[in-house]
Design a protein around this motif. Structure first.
Motif, PDB file in Angstrom:
ATOM      1  N   GLU A  83       1.131  -1.730  -0.238  1.00 35.17           N
ATOM      2  CA  GLU A  83      -0.076  -0.079  -0.126  1.00 35.17           C
ATOM      3  C   GLU A  83       1.173   1.117   0.013  1.00 35.17           C
ATOM      4  OE1 GLU A  83      -3.685   1.732   2.675  1.00 35.17           O
ATOM      5  OE2 GLU A  83      -3.205  -0.226   2.401  1.00 35.17           O
ATOM      6  N   LYS A  84       0.323   2.423  -0.666  1.00 29.41           N
ATOM      7  CA  LYS A  84       1.307   3.742  -0.609  1.00 29.41           C
ATOM      8  C   LYS A  84       0.195   4.696  -1.119  1.00 29.41           C
ATOM      9  CE  LYS A  84       4.929   1.451  -1.658  1.00 29.41           C
ATOM     10  NZ  LYS A  84       6.521   2.366  -1.312  1.00 29.41           N
ATOM     11  N   THR A  85       0.419   5.658  -0.253  1.00 27.23           N
ATOM     12  CA  THR A  85      -0.861   6.923  -1.569  1.00 27.23           C
ATOM     13  C   THR A  85       0.043   7.512  -2.990  1.00 27.23           C
ATOM     14  OG1 THR A  85       1.564   8.782  -0.174  1.00 27.23           O
ATOM     15  CG2 THR A  85      -0.104   7.695   0.911  1.00 27.23           C
ATOM     16  N   LEU A  86      -1.206   7.998  -3.012  1.00 28.90           N
ATOM     17  CA  LEU A  86      -0.371   8.443  -4.622  1.00 28.90           C
ATOM     18  C   LEU A  86       0.757   9.832  -4.308  1.00 28.90           C
ATOM     19  CD1 LEU A  86      -4.218   9.680  -5.265  1.00 28.90           C
ATOM     20  CD2 LEU A  86      -2.729   7.286  -6.335  1.00 28.90           C
ATOM     21  N   ILE A  87       0.223  10.488  -3.573  1.00 28.41           N
ATOM     22  CA  ILE A  87       1.703  10.947  -3.679  1.00 28.41           C
ATOM     23  C   ILE A  87       2.994  10.799  -4.015  1.00 28.41           C
ATOM     24  CG2 ILE A  87       3.147  12.974  -2.073  1.00 28.41           C
ATOM     25  CD1 ILE A  87       0.156  14.115  -1.154  1.00 28.41           C
ATOM     26  N   GLU A  88       3.379   9.424  -2.734  1.00 35.79           N
ATOM     27  CA  GLU A  88       4.515   8.801  -2.655  1.00 35.79           C
ATOM     28  C   GLU A  88       4.531   7.742  -3.887  1.00 35.79           C
ATOM     29  OE1 GLU A  88       4.542   5.997   1.470  1.00 35.79           O
ATOM     30  OE2 GLU A  88       2.831   6.125   0.473  1.00 35.79           O
ATOM     31  N   LEU A  89       3.518   8.244  -5.113  1.00 37.21           N
ATOM     32  CA  LEU A  89       4.248   7.222  -6.491  1.00 37.21           C
ATOM     33  C   LEU A  89       3.794   8.192  -7.113  1.00 37.21           C
ATOM     34  CD1 LEU A  89       1.181   4.243  -5.658  1.00 37.21           C
ATOM     35  CD2 LEU A  89       4.039   4.064  -5.979  1.00 37.21           C
ATOM     36  N   GLY A  90       3.768   9.330  -7.187  1.00 35.23           N
ATOM     37  CA  GLY A  90       3.724  10.773  -7.572  1.00 35.23           C
ATOM     38  C   GLY A  90       2.908  10.747  -8.644  1.00 35.23           C
ATOM     39  N   LEU A  91       2.040  10.325  -8.058  1.00 37.14           N
ATOM     40  CA  LEU A  91       0.684  10.678  -8.326  1.00 37.14           C
ATOM     41  C   LEU A  91       0.053  11.959  -8.232  1.00 37.14           C
ATOM     42  CD1 LEU A  91       0.166   7.132  -9.613  1.00 37.14           C
ATOM     43  CD2 LEU A  91       0.552   8.424 -10.917  1.00 37.14           C
ATOM     44  N   ASN A  92       0.044  12.852  -8.098  1.00 38.24           N
ATOM     45  CA  ASN A  92      -0.027  14.161  -7.434  1.00 38.24           C
ATOM     46  C   ASN A  92      -1.412  14.762  -8.673  1.00 38.24           C
ATOM     47  OD1 ASN A  92       2.149  13.982  -5.945  1.00 38.24           O
ATOM     48  ND2 ASN A  92       2.344  15.643  -5.965  1.00 38.24           N
ATOM     49  N   ASN A  93      -0.681  14.147 -10.228  1.00 38.28           N
ATOM     50  CA  ASN A  93      -2.074  14.890 -10.775  1.00 38.28           C
ATOM     51  C   ASN A  93      -3.255  14.149 -10.931  1.00 38.28           C
ATOM     52  OD1 ASN A  93      -0.478  12.742 -12.257  1.00 38.28           O
ATOM     53  ND2 ASN A  93      -0.715  13.137 -13.926  1.00 38.28           N
ATOM     54  N   VAL A  94      -3.065  12.909 -10.623  1.00 36.96           N
ATOM     55  CA  VAL A  94      -4.485  11.158 -10.273  1.00 36.96           C
ATOM     56  C   VAL A  94      -5.375  11.832  -9.274  1.00 36.96           C
ATOM     57  CG1 VAL A  94      -4.841   9.310 -10.275  1.00 36.96           C
ATOM     58  CG2 VAL A  94      -2.912   9.890 -12.139  1.00 36.96           C
ATOM     59  N   GLN A  95      -4.426  12.330  -8.443  1.00 33.46           N
ATOM     60  CA  GLN A  95      -5.387  12.941  -6.829  1.00 33.46           C
ATOM     61  C   GLN A  95      -5.890  14.112  -7.259  1.00 33.46           C
ATOM     62  OE1 GLN A  95      -3.176  12.324  -3.105  1.00 33.46           O
ATOM     63  NE2 GLN A  95      -4.093  13.696  -2.631  1.00 33.46           N
ATOM     64  N   ASN A  96      -5.358  14.791  -8.076  1.00 26.83           N
ATOM     65  CA  ASN A  96      -5.916  15.706  -8.776  1.00 26.83           C
ATOM     66  C   ASN A  96      -7.170  15.765  -9.279  1.00 26.83           C
ATOM     67  OD1 ASN A  96      -4.337  18.125  -6.763  1.00 26.83           O
ATOM     68  ND2 ASN A  96      -2.646  17.775  -8.387  1.00 26.83           N
ATOM     69  N   ASP A  97      -6.812  15.544 -10.968  1.00 27.46           N
ATOM     70  CA  ASP A  97      -8.630  14.591 -11.500  1.00 27.46           C
ATOM     71  C   ASP A  97      -8.741  14.407 -11.149  1.00 27.46           C
ATOM     72  OD1 ASP A  97      -6.540  15.398 -13.880  1.00 27.46           O
ATOM     73  OD2 ASP A  97      -5.668  13.688 -14.394  1.00 27.46           O
ATOM     74  N   LEU A  98      -8.998  12.895  -9.989  1.00 27.90           N
ATOM     75  CA  LEU A  98     -10.651  12.444  -9.175  1.00 27.90           C
ATOM     76  C   LEU A  98     -11.074  13.060  -8.253  1.00 27.90           C
ATOM     77  CD1 LEU A  98      -8.418   8.938  -8.690  1.00 27.90           C
ATOM     78  CD2 LEU A  98     -10.125   9.308  -9.623  1.00 27.90           C
ATOM     79  N   LYS A  99      -9.774  14.564  -7.730  1.00 26.71           N
ATOM     80  CA  LYS A  99     -10.827  15.296  -6.825  1.00 26.71           C
ATOM     81  C   LYS A  99     -11.470  16.166  -7.278  1.00 26.71           C
ATOM     82  CE  LYS A  99      -7.699  15.927  -2.527  1.00 26.71           C
ATOM     83  NZ  LYS A  99      -6.668  16.000  -2.479  1.00 26.71           N
ATOM     84  N   SER A 100     -11.314  16.352  -8.444  1.00 28.32           N
ATOM     85  CA  SER A 100     -12.289  17.216  -9.668  1.00 28.32           C
ATOM     86  C   SER A 100     -13.150  16.425 -10.465  1.00 28.32           C
ATOM     87  CB  SER A 100     -11.290  17.820 -10.681  1.00 28.32           C
ATOM     88  OG  SER A 100     -10.513  18.731 -10.297  1.00 28.32           O
TER      89      SER A 100
END
Length: 179
Positions: A83-100
Protein backbone atom coordinates in the motif's frame (compact mmCIF):
# COMPACT_ATOMS: atom_id res chain seq x y z
CA UNK A 1 -7.90 -59.99 29.31
CA UNK A 2 -5.36 -59.45 26.48
CA UNK A 3 -8.23 -58.54 24.19
CA UNK A 4 -9.16 -55.77 26.53
CA UNK A 5 -5.62 -54.28 26.53
CA UNK A 6 -5.07 -54.41 22.79
CA UNK A 7 -8.56 -53.64 21.68
CA UNK A 8 -8.85 -50.38 19.75
CA UNK A 9 -10.69 -47.74 21.68
CA UNK A 10 -13.57 -46.75 19.43
CA UNK A 11 -14.51 -43.70 21.47
CA UNK A 12 -11.38 -41.77 20.43
CA UNK A 13 -11.79 -39.52 17.45
CA UNK A 14 -8.97 -38.99 15.04
CA UNK A 15 -8.23 -35.49 13.88
CA UNK A 16 -8.83 -35.08 10.21
CA UNK A 17 -5.78 -33.60 8.48
CA UNK A 18 -6.56 -30.89 5.98
CA UNK A 19 -3.68 -29.52 3.97
CA UNK A 20 -3.51 -25.75 4.00
CA UNK A 21 -3.47 -24.06 0.64
CA UNK A 22 -2.68 -20.49 -0.22
CA UNK A 23 -6.28 -19.64 -1.09
CA UNK A 24 -7.67 -20.71 2.31
CA UNK A 25 -5.21 -19.10 4.73
CA UNK A 26 -6.57 -17.74 7.99
CA UNK A 27 -5.45 -15.52 10.83
CA UNK A 28 -2.12 -16.55 12.29
CA UNK A 29 -1.20 -18.89 9.44
CA UNK A 30 2.40 -18.72 8.23
CA UNK A 31 4.12 -19.11 4.87
CA UNK A 32 7.43 -18.39 3.19
CA UNK A 33 7.74 -16.06 0.22
CA UNK A 34 10.85 -14.43 -1.22
CA UNK A 35 13.16 -15.66 1.58
CA UNK A 36 10.92 -14.27 4.34
CA UNK A 37 8.39 -15.91 6.65
CA UNK A 38 5.05 -14.09 6.63
CA UNK A 39 2.12 -14.26 9.06
CA UNK A 40 -1.51 -13.47 8.24
CA UNK A 41 -2.46 -10.65 10.64
CA UNK A 42 -5.89 -9.72 9.25
CA UNK A 43 -8.28 -10.58 6.49
CA UNK A 44 -10.99 -8.77 4.55
CA UNK A 45 -13.01 -9.12 1.37
CA UNK A 46 -13.80 -6.88 -1.56
CA UNK A 47 -17.11 -7.48 -3.31
CA UNK A 48 -17.24 -6.44 -6.97
CA UNK A 49 -20.92 -7.07 -7.81
CA UNK A 50 -20.83 -10.62 -6.47
CA UNK A 51 -17.21 -11.37 -7.45
CA UNK A 52 -15.51 -11.76 -4.06
CA UNK A 53 -11.76 -11.37 -3.62
CA UNK A 54 -9.98 -12.08 -0.33
CA UNK A 55 -7.40 -9.64 0.94
CA UNK A 56 -4.93 -10.95 3.50
CA UNK A 57 -2.74 -8.46 5.33
CA UNK A 58 0.54 -10.19 6.08
CA UNK A 59 3.58 -9.21 8.12
CA UNK A 60 7.12 -10.42 7.54
CA UNK A 61 9.84 -8.90 9.70
CA UNK A 62 9.23 -5.14 9.52
CA UNK A 63 7.36 -5.25 6.20
CA UNK A 64 3.60 -5.40 5.60
CA UNK A 65 2.03 -6.55 2.34
CA UNK A 66 -1.37 -7.56 1.05
CA UNK A 67 -1.91 -10.91 -0.62
CA UNK A 68 -5.01 -10.70 -2.81
CA UNK A 69 -6.65 -14.06 -3.55
CA UNK A 70 -8.74 -13.95 -6.73
CA UNK A 71 -10.99 -16.87 -7.68
CA UNK A 72 -10.94 -17.66 -11.40
CA UNK A 73 -13.26 -20.57 -12.15
CA UNK A 74 -11.65 -23.55 -10.41
CA UNK A 75 -8.26 -21.82 -10.32
CA UNK A 76 -6.79 -19.08 -8.17
CA UNK A 77 -4.86 -15.94 -9.08
CA UNK A 78 -2.78 -13.92 -6.66
CA UNK A 79 -1.42 -10.40 -6.36
CA UNK A 80 1.37 -9.42 -3.96
CA UNK A 81 0.84 -5.76 -3.14
CA UNK A 82 2.20 -2.92 -1.05
CA UNK A 83 0.00 0.00 0.00
CA UNK A 84 1.20 3.49 -0.94
CA UNK A 85 -0.22 6.98 -1.18
CA UNK A 86 -0.66 8.61 -4.58
CA UNK A 87 1.84 11.26 -3.53
CA UNK A 88 4.47 8.59 -2.67
CA UNK A 89 4.02 7.22 -6.20
CA UNK A 90 4.31 10.67 -7.78
CA UNK A 91 0.68 10.62 -8.90
CA UNK A 92 -0.33 14.05 -7.60
CA UNK A 93 -1.96 14.82 -10.96
CA UNK A 94 -4.15 11.69 -10.67
CA UNK A 95 -5.27 12.72 -7.19
CA UNK A 96 -6.14 16.20 -8.51
CA UNK A 97 -8.09 14.67 -11.43
CA UNK A 98 -10.09 12.44 -9.09
CA UNK A 99 -10.86 15.34 -6.75
CA UNK A 100 -12.21 17.22 -9.81
CA UNK A 101 -14.35 14.16 -10.62
CA UNK A 102 -12.33 13.44 -13.77
CA UNK A 103 -11.18 9.98 -14.80
CA UNK A 104 -7.45 9.31 -14.35
CA UNK A 105 -5.28 8.92 -17.42
CA UNK A 106 -5.34 5.57 -19.19
CA UNK A 107 -1.53 5.27 -19.23
CA UNK A 108 0.58 6.06 -16.16
CA UNK A 109 4.34 6.01 -15.57
CA UNK A 110 5.85 5.44 -12.12
CA UNK A 111 9.63 5.60 -11.73
CA UNK A 112 10.14 4.75 -15.40
CA UNK A 113 7.67 1.85 -15.41
CA UNK A 114 4.68 2.19 -17.74
CA UNK A 115 1.24 0.95 -16.71
CA UNK A 116 -1.84 0.62 -18.93
CA UNK A 117 -5.36 0.83 -17.50
CA UNK A 118 -7.42 -2.32 -17.99
CA UNK A 119 -10.36 -2.11 -15.57
CA UNK A 120 -12.31 0.32 -13.42
CA UNK A 121 -15.47 0.18 -11.37
CA UNK A 122 -16.80 0.10 -7.85
CA UNK A 123 -17.06 -2.32 -4.99
CA UNK A 124 -17.63 -2.75 -1.28
CA UNK A 125 -14.78 -3.43 1.14
CA UNK A 126 -15.80 -5.70 4.03
CA UNK A 127 -13.37 -5.84 6.93
CA UNK A 128 -12.80 -4.71 10.49
CA UNK A 129 -16.54 -5.05 11.18
CA UNK A 130 -17.41 -2.39 8.63
CA UNK A 131 -18.41 -2.05 4.99
CA UNK A 132 -17.04 0.79 2.89
CA UNK A 133 -17.88 1.51 -0.76
CA UNK A 134 -15.01 2.44 -3.07
CA UNK A 135 -14.12 3.17 -6.68
CA UNK A 136 -11.04 1.65 -8.30
CA UNK A 137 -8.85 1.93 -11.39
CA UNK A 138 -6.54 -1.01 -12.20
CA UNK A 139 -3.40 -0.86 -14.31
CA UNK A 140 -0.90 -3.47 -15.47
CA UNK A 141 2.13 -3.96 -17.69
CA UNK A 142 3.76 -6.77 -19.64
CA UNK A 143 5.92 -7.78 -16.64
CA UNK A 144 2.89 -8.79 -14.50
CA UNK A 145 3.25 -5.63 -12.42
CA UNK A 146 -0.03 -4.14 -11.18
CA UNK A 147 -1.19 -0.79 -9.85
CA UNK A 148 -4.57 -0.16 -8.23
CA UNK A 149 -5.85 3.31 -7.42
CA UNK A 150 -8.67 3.39 -4.87
CA UNK A 151 -11.00 6.26 -4.00
CA UNK A 152 -12.76 5.84 -0.65
CA UNK A 153 -14.62 9.11 -0.53
CA UNK A 154 -14.48 12.59 -1.99
CA UNK A 155 -10.97 13.26 -0.70
CA UNK A 156 -9.62 9.90 0.51
CA UNK A 157 -7.34 7.98 -1.85
CA UNK A 158 -4.90 5.09 -1.65
CA UNK A 159 -2.98 2.89 -4.03
CA UNK A 160 -1.51 -0.58 -4.08
CA UNK A 161 1.40 -1.51 -6.27
CA UNK A 162 2.96 -4.90 -6.78
CA UNK A 163 3.06 -7.95 -8.96
CA UNK A 164 1.01 -10.98 -9.93
CA UNK A 165 2.44 -14.09 -8.32
CA UNK A 166 1.97 -17.83 -8.73
CA UNK A 167 1.13 -20.31 -6.00
CA UNK A 168 4.35 -22.27 -6.55
CA UNK A 169 6.35 -19.22 -5.36
CA UNK A 170 5.04 -19.79 -1.81
CA UNK A 171 6.25 -22.58 0.47
CA UNK A 172 6.08 -23.93 4.02
CA UNK A 173 2.42 -23.08 4.60
CA UNK A 174 1.74 -23.78 8.26
CA UNK A 175 -1.34 -23.40 10.46
CA UNK A 176 -1.27 -20.61 13.00
CA UNK A 177 -2.22 -20.81 16.62
CA UNK A 178 -5.82 -19.87 15.84
CA UNK A 179 -6.61 -23.21 14.17
Amino acid sequence: MFKKWFKKNESTTEHEYQELELHNLGLGDLFDFDLTTWEVVSSAESDYDGHIESELEVKGGVDNRTLVVIPDGGDWNYQWLQEKTLIELGLNNVQNDLKSEEEPEENLTIEGTDYVGYESGGGIFKGNNEEKPFLYWSYENDNDQVLNIIQWGDNEFSATIGVRVAEFQFSNILPGSGR
